[in-house]
Design a protein around this motif. Sequence first.
Motif, short mmCIF file in Angstrom:
data_model
loop_
_atom_site.label_atom_id
_atom_site.label_comp_id
_atom_site.label_asym_id
_atom_site.label_seq_id
_atom_site.Cartn_x
_atom_site.Cartn_y
_atom_site.Cartn_z
N SER A 83 -29.64 -8.05 -6.95
CA SER A 83 -29.90 -7.17 -5.81
C SER A 83 -29.47 -5.73 -6.08
O SER A 83 -29.92 -4.81 -5.41
CB SER A 83 -29.20 -7.70 -4.56
OG SER A 83 -27.79 -7.58 -4.69
N VAL A 84 -28.62 -5.53 -7.06
CA VAL A 84 -28.11 -4.19 -7.38
C VAL A 84 -29.15 -3.38 -8.15
O VAL A 84 -29.17 -2.15 -8.08
CB VAL A 84 -26.80 -4.31 -8.20
CG1 VAL A 84 -26.24 -2.95 -8.56
CG2 VAL A 84 -25.78 -5.15 -7.47
N LYS A 85 -30.05 -4.06 -8.85
CA LYS A 85 -30.99 -3.39 -9.75
C LYS A 85 -31.80 -2.29 -9.07
O LYS A 85 -32.05 -1.24 -9.66
CB LYS A 85 -31.94 -4.42 -10.37
CG LYS A 85 -32.82 -3.84 -11.45
CD LYS A 85 -33.59 -4.91 -12.17
CE LYS A 85 -34.40 -4.29 -13.27
NZ LYS A 85 -35.00 -5.29 -14.13
N ARG A 86 -32.18 -2.46 -7.82
CA ARG A 86 -33.00 -1.46 -7.13
C ARG A 86 -32.26 -0.15 -6.87
O ARG A 86 -32.87 0.87 -6.60
CB ARG A 86 -33.58 -2.03 -5.84
CG ARG A 86 -32.58 -2.26 -4.73
CD ARG A 86 -33.24 -2.96 -3.54
NE ARG A 86 -32.44 -3.06 -2.35
CZ ARG A 86 -31.30 -3.74 -2.21
NH1 ARG A 86 -30.81 -4.39 -3.24
NH2 ARG A 86 -30.66 -3.77 -1.07
N ARG A 87 -30.93 -0.17 -6.97
CA ARG A 87 -30.12 1.05 -6.74
C ARG A 87 -29.80 1.80 -8.04
O ARG A 87 -29.21 2.87 -8.02
CB ARG A 87 -28.83 0.68 -6.01
CG ARG A 87 -29.09 0.15 -4.61
CD ARG A 87 -27.82 0.06 -3.79
NE ARG A 87 -26.77 -0.76 -4.39
CZ ARG A 87 -26.55 -2.04 -4.12
NH1 ARG A 87 -27.33 -2.67 -3.28
NH2 ARG A 87 -25.56 -2.68 -4.70
N VAL A 88 -30.19 1.23 -9.17
CA VAL A 88 -29.90 1.83 -10.48
C VAL A 88 -31.10 2.67 -10.90
O VAL A 88 -32.24 2.20 -10.83
CB VAL A 88 -29.60 0.73 -11.52
CG1 VAL A 88 -29.41 1.32 -12.90
CG2 VAL A 88 -28.39 -0.08 -11.10
N PRO A 89 -30.88 3.92 -11.35
CA PRO A 89 -32.02 4.75 -11.78
C PRO A 89 -32.71 4.17 -13.00
O PRO A 89 -32.09 3.47 -13.81
CB PRO A 89 -31.37 6.10 -12.10
CG PRO A 89 -29.95 5.78 -12.40
CD PRO A 89 -29.59 4.59 -11.55
N LEU A 90 -33.99 4.47 -13.15
CA LEU A 90 -34.76 4.00 -14.30
C LEU A 90 -34.51 4.85 -15.54
O LEU A 90 -34.62 4.37 -16.67
CB LEU A 90 -36.26 4.00 -13.98
CG LEU A 90 -36.68 3.08 -12.83
CD1 LEU A 90 -38.16 3.26 -12.52
CD2 LEU A 90 -36.35 1.63 -13.17
N LEU A 91 -34.20 6.14 -15.33
CA LEU A 91 -33.91 7.07 -16.42
C LEU A 91 -32.66 7.86 -16.10
O LEU A 91 -32.43 8.24 -14.94
CB LEU A 91 -35.05 8.08 -16.59
CG LEU A 91 -36.36 7.61 -17.19
CD1 LEU A 91 -37.39 8.73 -17.12
CD2 LEU A 91 -36.18 7.17 -18.62
N VAL A 92 -31.86 8.13 -17.11
CA VAL A 92 -30.70 9.01 -17.00
C VAL A 92 -30.74 9.94 -18.20
O VAL A 92 -30.74 9.48 -19.35
CB VAL A 92 -29.37 8.22 -16.97
CG1 VAL A 92 -28.18 9.16 -17.05
CG2 VAL A 92 -29.29 7.35 -15.72
N GLU A 93 -30.86 11.23 -17.95
CA GLU A 93 -30.95 12.25 -19.00
C GLU A 93 -32.08 11.95 -19.99
O GLU A 93 -31.96 12.20 -21.18
CB GLU A 93 -29.62 12.40 -19.75
CG GLU A 93 -28.52 12.99 -18.90
CD GLU A 93 -27.30 13.39 -19.71
OE1 GLU A 93 -27.46 13.81 -20.88
OE2 GLU A 93 -26.20 13.30 -19.16
#
Length: 110
Positions: A83-93
């Motif tokens: 359930s946490v996955k949707r709150r994690v960005p797909l790209l960082v820097e």
Amino acid sequence: MSNSKFAQSPFAVFEDAAMPYFPDEIAGQGMGQYAHAAPPGRLEAARRRNERALMAIDGVEGVGVGQTALGKEALVVYLRDSSVKRRVPLLVEGYPVETSITGQIDIQRG
């Protein structure tokens, strides 16, 4: 320009560029002398700059570096549950973010 709490990399423009080639053996140094697979630095620096913001997401258990299924450098975010996955960005820097469900991680000190 994004109003993101994640650091923006000046290298993000080059995200789609071809990866440099690093042969296993350094020419002219004889057998057994091996080069590093990739220069350390940019990915690890991106991890350090963004680790605090990623760890602040409820359910994120850890942050590391790794690769995508296609072998591209990526940040790896360890999650308590899916359930946490949707709150994690797909790209960082400009680096893709891979997620791994680990469950809760408890640090045990001996």
